[in-house]
Design a protein around this motif. Structure first.
Motif, PDB file in Angstrom:
ATOM      1  N   CYS A 126       0.863  -1.179   0.000  1.00  0.00           N
ATOM      2  CA  CYS A 126       0.000   0.000   0.000  1.00  0.00           C
ATOM      3  C   CYS A 126       0.905   1.235   0.000  1.00  0.00           C
ATOM      4  O   CYS A 126       1.773   1.374   0.860  1.00  0.00           O
ATOM      5  CB  CYS A 126      -0.898  -0.003   1.236  1.00  0.00           C
ATOM      6  SG  CYS A 126      -1.944   1.461   1.367  1.00  0.00           S
ATOM      7  N   VAL A 160       0.000   4.171   0.667  1.00  0.00           N
ATOM      8  CA  VAL A 160      -0.438   5.125   1.685  1.00  0.00           C
ATOM      9  C   VAL A 160       0.139   4.778   3.058  1.00  0.00           C
ATOM     10  O   VAL A 160       0.723   5.623   3.727  1.00  0.00           O
ATOM     11  CB  VAL A 160      -1.981   5.199   1.738  1.00  0.00           C
ATOM     12  CG1 VAL A 160      -2.446   6.107   2.871  1.00  0.00           C
ATOM     13  CG2 VAL A 160      -2.540   5.671   0.403  1.00  0.00           C
ATOM     14  N   CYS A 161      -0.020   3.515   3.485  1.00  0.00           N
ATOM     15  CA  CYS A 161       0.388   3.163   4.855  1.00  0.00           C
ATOM     16  C   CYS A 161       1.509   2.124   4.940  1.00  0.00           C
ATOM     17  O   CYS A 161       2.028   1.871   6.006  1.00  0.00           O
ATOM     18  CB  CYS A 161      -0.817   2.663   5.644  1.00  0.00           C
ATOM     19  SG  CYS A 161      -1.406   1.024   5.144  1.00  0.00           S
ATOM     20  N   TYR A 172       1.198  -1.168   4.261  1.00  0.00           N
ATOM     21  CA  TYR A 172       0.717  -2.540   4.457  1.00  0.00           C
ATOM     22  C   TYR A 172       1.144  -3.395   3.269  1.00  0.00           C
ATOM     23  O   TYR A 172       1.077  -2.973   2.115  1.00  0.00           O
ATOM     24  CB  TYR A 172      -0.813  -2.548   4.566  1.00  0.00           C
ATOM     25  CG  TYR A 172      -1.408  -3.940   4.521  1.00  0.00           C
ATOM     26  CD1 TYR A 172      -1.394  -4.769   5.634  1.00  0.00           C
ATOM     27  CD2 TYR A 172      -1.984  -4.433   3.351  1.00  0.00           C
ATOM     28  CE1 TYR A 172      -1.939  -6.041   5.595  1.00  0.00           C
ATOM     29  CE2 TYR A 172      -2.536  -5.700   3.295  1.00  0.00           C
ATOM     30  CZ  TYR A 172      -2.506  -6.508   4.419  1.00  0.00           C
ATOM     31  OH  TYR A 172      -3.042  -7.763   4.375  1.00  0.00           O
ATOM     32  N   CYS A 213      -7.509  -1.871   1.678  1.00  0.00           N
ATOM     33  CA  CYS A 213      -6.405  -2.079   2.604  1.00  0.00           C
ATOM     34  C   CYS A 213      -6.975  -2.235   4.017  1.00  0.00           C
ATOM     35  O   CYS A 213      -7.738  -1.376   4.473  1.00  0.00           O
ATOM     36  CB  CYS A 213      -5.448  -0.889   2.554  1.00  0.00           C
ATOM     37  SG  CYS A 213      -4.094  -0.995   3.752  1.00  0.00           S
ATOM     38  N   ILE A 233      -5.595  -1.803   6.775  1.00  0.00           N
ATOM     39  CA  ILE A 233      -5.027  -0.844   7.722  1.00  0.00           C
ATOM     40  C   ILE A 233      -5.610   0.561   7.520  1.00  0.00           C
ATOM     41  O   ILE A 233      -6.110   1.171   8.450  1.00  0.00           O
ATOM     42  CB  ILE A 233      -3.483  -0.775   7.601  1.00  0.00           C
ATOM     43  CG1 ILE A 233      -2.863  -2.152   7.799  1.00  0.00           C
ATOM     44  CG2 ILE A 233      -2.896   0.260   8.568  1.00  0.00           C
ATOM     45  CD1 ILE A 233      -3.093  -2.779   9.152  1.00  0.00           C
ATOM     46  N   CYS A 234      -5.565   1.057   6.269  1.00  0.00           N
ATOM     47  CA  CYS A 234      -5.977   2.456   6.045  1.00  0.00           C
ATOM     48  C   CYS A 234      -7.234   2.608   5.190  1.00  0.00           C
ATOM     49  O   CYS A 234      -7.743   3.719   5.054  1.00  0.00           O
ATOM     50  CB  CYS A 234      -4.830   3.265   5.461  1.00  0.00           C
ATOM     51  SG  CYS A 234      -4.393   2.817   3.764  1.00  0.00           S
ATOM     52  N   VAL A 246      -7.776   2.254   1.850  1.00  0.00           N
ATOM     53  CA  VAL A 246      -7.737   2.673   0.447  1.00  0.00           C
ATOM     54  C   VAL A 246      -7.962   1.470  -0.473  1.00  0.00           C
ATOM     55  O   VAL A 246      -7.758   0.326  -0.076  1.00  0.00           O
ATOM     56  CB  VAL A 246      -6.418   3.390   0.079  1.00  0.00           C
ATOM     57  CG1 VAL A 246      -6.249   4.658   0.903  1.00  0.00           C
ATOM     58  CG2 VAL A 246      -5.215   2.482   0.243  1.00  0.00           C
TER      59      VAL A 246
END
Length: 53
Positions: free
Chosen positions: A6, A8-9, A11, A39, A41-42, A44
């Motif tokens: 990912c 963004v985060c 993962y 995702c 975790i975040c 997206v």
């Protein structure tokens, strides 16, 4: 198998492990994930993941 990260985060989706918390079985390729998978975790969507060799 190739992993996907990912952007963004950070993962890491590992097809060998799947995503058991969301019902994705081990051995499920990234391409085989449902279109609405996000995702864990975040939150997206798959568009925000990149292939990691």
């Amino acid at each position: 198998m190739v992993k996907y990260e990912c952007r963004v985060c950070g993962y890491m989706y590992d097809p060998e492990k799947g995503d058991p918390d969301t019902g994705i079985k081990a051995g499920t390729s990234f391409e085989g994930l449902p279109k609405d998978w996000v995702c864990p975790i975040c939150g997206v969507d798959k568009e925000n993941f990149e292939r990691v060799e």
